[in-house]
Design an enzyme around this catalytic site. Structure first.
Site, PDB file in Angstrom:
ATOM      1  N   HIS A 130     -19.173  18.638   1.326  1.00  0.00           N
ATOM      2  CA  HIS A 130     -20.450  18.816   1.997  1.00  0.00           C
ATOM      3  C   HIS A 130     -21.567  19.068   0.982  1.00  0.00           C
ATOM      4  O   HIS A 130     -21.438  19.907   0.096  1.00  0.00           O
ATOM      5  CB  HIS A 130     -20.384  19.990   2.980  1.00  0.00           C
ATOM      6  CG  HIS A 130     -21.571  20.047   3.885  1.00  0.00           C
ATOM      7  ND1 HIS A 130     -21.656  19.295   5.029  1.00  0.00           N
ATOM      8  CD2 HIS A 130     -22.739  20.729   3.801  1.00  0.00           C
ATOM      9  CE1 HIS A 130     -22.811  19.523   5.617  1.00  0.00           C
ATOM     10  NE2 HIS A 130     -23.495  20.392   4.893  1.00  0.00           N
ATOM     11  N   SER A 145     -26.719  16.846   6.963  1.00  0.00           N
ATOM     12  CA  SER A 145     -26.297  18.157   7.430  1.00  0.00           C
ATOM     13  C   SER A 145     -27.153  18.602   8.617  1.00  0.00           C
ATOM     14  O   SER A 145     -27.177  17.923   9.639  1.00  0.00           O
ATOM     15  CB  SER A 145     -26.357  19.148   6.268  1.00  0.00           C
ATOM     16  OG  SER A 145     -25.709  20.348   6.585  1.00  0.00           O
ATOM     17  N   ASP A 201     -14.917  18.380   4.063  1.00  0.00           N
ATOM     18  CA  ASP A 201     -16.121  18.923   4.690  1.00  0.00           C
ATOM     19  C   ASP A 201     -15.769  19.437   6.081  1.00  0.00           C
ATOM     20  O   ASP A 201     -15.147  18.714   6.869  1.00  0.00           O
ATOM     21  CB  ASP A 201     -17.178  17.812   4.782  1.00  0.00           C
ATOM     22  CG  ASP A 201     -18.481  18.258   5.439  1.00  0.00           C
ATOM     23  OD1 ASP A 201     -18.657  19.471   5.698  1.00  0.00           O
ATOM     24  OD2 ASP A 201     -19.330  17.387   5.684  1.00  0.00           O
TER      25      ASP A 201
END
Length: 404
Positions: A374, A190, A344
């Site tokens: 995610h 991320s 995501d």
């Protein structure tokens, strides 16, 4: 130190917050194709309950919502690991945690710089302790987990500078950790994937340091020009990262506040000429057609607002948005591994960067979790809840490392 006591005092408020969250859950989108949807709903309830209680605490002046969120996400301390030697150090004044396998090795080991996720706002060495231990044990590597400074207290480029500084220090002292100079990798998920990509670009072509062997980008966020790519449209309400939160975190990292979030979401923050310039890299046209079959529609262009652009123009810097780096930099990058998840909002950032790397002759291993969402990697073993897809994703990273 007061937070545990506050929790006990505020249990009635917590119950109200949890009830409000549960009543609001139907508004969130958990598609049936997601891995372990019931478990995901439970995790979401905890996170939304934490956010709701944090807002209550902030309004009462007891602590900020972000401080409370960090405390809850911290995770419990793990005991000693019989297979790892773990120590907390500082690399160029940046806190790091070093994981070294205890078993004897035939030669120097791989080295991994790990940058945690959390939207540049959350996350810590403890939060990612399980992930880093797993990577070190299973790939027989020395792992350095980096505790970079967090937003909004520390705005861009603080996190990037900390990760770059710690990486440079490690590359200059590999012999102290019995690490092979030819097998050092940067890795992150991320926001950490964003930082890994930025650090990799900054080190590309540096003659004074060992060349990175690879970069591992796990559902990275790589651009803030277009929050209406197909994956943003399709997964705008899918946990654990909603479309609005992605823009919120990017703005908090950039400016320390989330002003003009709506204009950024609509795309009013980028001048037409600049949008045209970057359209060769940031465009739905570069997304394979199979990823556009659900819930994608062309959107009407929005009017450019110059005042907003003035507040966010650093979004066009590659150290913040690595997808915008010039080809002269991209073609020097090391072998890459990119993991994406179908459900995501950041899926297309990964797909677009995959194309950019391949177009510039960089070898890319791509692993796509068709039932992933995610944050699933860090949830592979979350408070007793197992997410098999997260474990598969983590093992795909380990397998790539073993191939280096």
């Amino acid at each position: 130190a007061l937070l545990p006591a506050l929790l006990l005092l505020l249990l009635p408020l917590a119950a109200l917050a949890a009830a409000a969250v549960l009543l609001g859950l139907p508004g969130y989108d958990i598609p049936p194709g997601v891995n372990q949807p019931a478990k995901l709903r439970l995790v979401l309830t905890v996170l939304l309950g934490t956010a709701a209680l944090g807002r209550i605490l902030e309004k009462t002046g007891l602590c900020s919502q972000i401080t409370f969120g960090r405390y809850v996400r911290q995770g419990r301390k793990l005991g000693l690991d019989p297979k790892l030697f773990i120590q907390d150090l500082h690399f160029n004044k940046v806190p790091v945690r070093v994981y070294q396998p205890k078993a004897t090795s035939d030669g120097p080991r791989r080295g991994i710089l790990f940058f945690h996720g959390g939207g540049w706002v959350f996350g810590s060495l403890d939060t990612y302790e399980k992930v880093c231990r797993y990577l070190s044990r299973e790939s027989d590597s020395v792992v350095v987990s980096v505790q970079y400074r967090l937003a909004p207290e520390h705005k861009y480029p603080a996190a990037y500078e900390d990760c770059l500084s710690a990486t440079q220090h490690f590359l200059q002292h590999l012999q102290h950790y019995a690490v092979d100079p030819a097998r050092v990798t940067v890795c992150g998920d991320s926001a950490g994937g964003n930082l890994a990509a930025a650090v990799s670009q900054s080190l590309a072509g540096r003659p004074d340091l060992p060349r990175l062997r690879a970069q591992i980008l796990i559902y990275p966020g790589l651009q803030a020009l277009d929050f209406n790519l197909p994956s943003y449209q399709q997964n705008r309400g899918v946990p654990l990262l909603f479309r609005e939160r992605a823009a919120f975190f990017a703005l908090l990292y950039l400016n320390g506040d989330a002003l003009h979030m709506q204009e950024v979401l609509e795309g009013s923050h980028i001048p037409p000429d600049m949008r045209l310039k970057y359209s060769k890299w940031v465009s739905a046209d570069n997304i394979p057609e199979e990823f556009k079959v659900r819930g994608v529609k062309p959107l009407r262009p929005t009017d450019f607002i110059a005042e907003v652009y003035e507040t966010v123009k650093r979004f066009c810097e590659p150290n913040l948005c690595p997808l915008l780096a010039e080809d002269s930099v991209v073609h020097q990058l090391p072998e890459s591994f990119i993991l994406t998840c179908e459900y995501d909002v950041l899926r297309d950032d990964g797909l677009l960067y995959k194309k950019r790397l391949e177009d510039n002759g960089v070898p890319v291993t791509w692993y796509h979790l068709e039932d992933g969402f995610h944050g699933i990697i860090s949830l592979y073993d979350y408070c007793g809840l197992s997410f098999p897809s997260g474990k598969r994703g983590l093992d795909s990273v380990v397998n790539f490392l073993k191939s280096l």
